[in-house]
Design a protein around this motif. Structure first.
Motif, PDB file in Angstrom:
ATOM      1  N   ASP A   8       0.804  -1.001  -0.077  1.00  0.00           N
ATOM      2  CA  ASP A   8      -0.042  -0.062   0.245  1.00  0.00           C
ATOM      3  C   ASP A   8       0.898   1.380   0.451  1.00  0.00           C
ATOM      4  O   ASP A   8       0.564   2.592  -0.329  1.00  0.00           O
ATOM      5  N   GLU A   9       1.637   0.971   0.267  1.00  0.00           N
ATOM      6  CA  GLU A   9       2.875   1.962   0.829  1.00  0.00           C
ATOM      7  C   GLU A   9       3.610   2.349  -1.049  1.00  0.00           C
ATOM      8  O   GLU A   9       3.689   3.583  -1.625  1.00  0.00           O
ATOM      9  N   ILE A  10       3.933   1.617  -1.310  1.00  0.00           N
ATOM     10  CA  ILE A  10       4.089   1.566  -2.986  1.00  0.00           C
ATOM     11  C   ILE A  10       3.481   2.308  -3.540  1.00  0.00           C
ATOM     12  O   ILE A  10       3.770   3.014  -4.483  1.00  0.00           O
ATOM     13  N   LYS A  11       1.786   1.811  -3.467  1.00  0.00           N
ATOM     14  CA  LYS A  11       1.177   2.362  -4.691  1.00  0.00           C
ATOM     15  C   LYS A  11       0.463   3.856  -4.472  1.00  0.00           C
ATOM     16  O   LYS A  11       0.113   3.914  -5.106  1.00  0.00           O
ATOM     17  N   ALA A  12       0.720   4.343  -3.316  1.00  0.00           N
ATOM     18  CA  ALA A  12       0.878   5.251  -2.315  1.00  0.00           C
ATOM     19  C   ALA A  12       1.730   6.326  -3.118  1.00  0.00           C
ATOM     20  O   ALA A  12       1.685   7.530  -3.921  1.00  0.00           O
ATOM     21  N   LEU A  13       2.860   6.141  -3.846  1.00  0.00           N
ATOM     22  CA  LEU A  13       4.088   6.635  -4.504  1.00  0.00           C
ATOM     23  C   LEU A  13       4.029   7.275  -5.228  1.00  0.00           C
ATOM     24  O   LEU A  13       3.879   7.834  -6.457  1.00  0.00           O
ATOM     25  N   ASP A  15       1.046   6.558  -7.388  1.00  0.00           N
ATOM     26  CA  ASP A  15      -0.377   6.907  -7.434  1.00  0.00           C
ATOM     27  C   ASP A  15       0.170   8.461  -7.218  1.00  0.00           C
ATOM     28  O   ASP A  15      -0.214   9.908  -8.301  1.00  0.00           O
ATOM     29  N   THR A  16       1.374   9.055  -6.009  1.00  0.00           N
ATOM     30  CA  THR A  16       1.627  10.401  -5.937  1.00  0.00           C
ATOM     31  C   THR A  16       2.191  10.984  -7.333  1.00  0.00           C
ATOM     32  O   THR A  16       2.350  11.630  -7.851  1.00  0.00           O
ATOM     33  N   ALA A  17       3.130  10.029  -7.283  1.00  0.00           N
ATOM     34  CA  ALA A  17       4.325  10.099  -9.022  1.00  0.00           C
ATOM     35  C   ALA A  17       2.990  10.152 -10.481  1.00  0.00           C
ATOM     36  O   ALA A  17       3.577  10.088 -11.279  1.00  0.00           O
ATOM     37  N   GLY A  18       1.496   9.830 -10.391  1.00  0.00           N
ATOM     38  CA  GLY A  18       0.784   9.885 -10.950  1.00  0.00           C
ATOM     39  C   GLY A  18       1.563   7.944 -12.396  1.00  0.00           C
ATOM     40  O   GLY A  18       0.789   8.369 -13.680  1.00  0.00           O
TER      41      GLY A  18
END
Length: 102
Positions: A8-13, A15-18
């Protein structure tokens, strides 16, 4: 990037990077995508000393003189094959043209 991140942390990063990704992607696949988004640190380009004058036919016919640094400041990074050609006698001049700087 650390491999200690949770999915979930990787996915959040990402998402932030688009960056788009498959929701069913494995942690390894997500980590690879994340690594690709990180700026790559280039290795410092190895420099060589010219030991015999030559015209570099693969660098716009630039002329190098004994004592010059190879490659010049604005040159693209030469391939390992090109370095081998110039640092051995296996070139058109049959002479060692560059040596590694220490």
């Amino acid at each position: 990037m650390s491999n200690q991140l949770k999915v979930d942390e990787i996915k959040a990063l990402l998402d932030t990077a688009g960056v788009e990704y498959n929701d069913k992607a494995t942690k390894a696949e997500l980590q690879e995508l994340l690594d690709e988004t990180q700026p790559k640190q280039e290795e410092p380009q190895q420099e060589y000393t010219v030991v015999h004058d030559f015209k570099d036919l693969e660098d716009g016919s630039r002329v190098y003189f004994k004592g010059d640094t190879y490659p010049h400041k604005n040159a693209k990074k030469p391939t390992a094959k090109r370095i081998k050609e110039l640092s051995t006698i296996k070139n058109k001049l049959n002479k060692v043209l560059i040596t590694e700087q220490s």
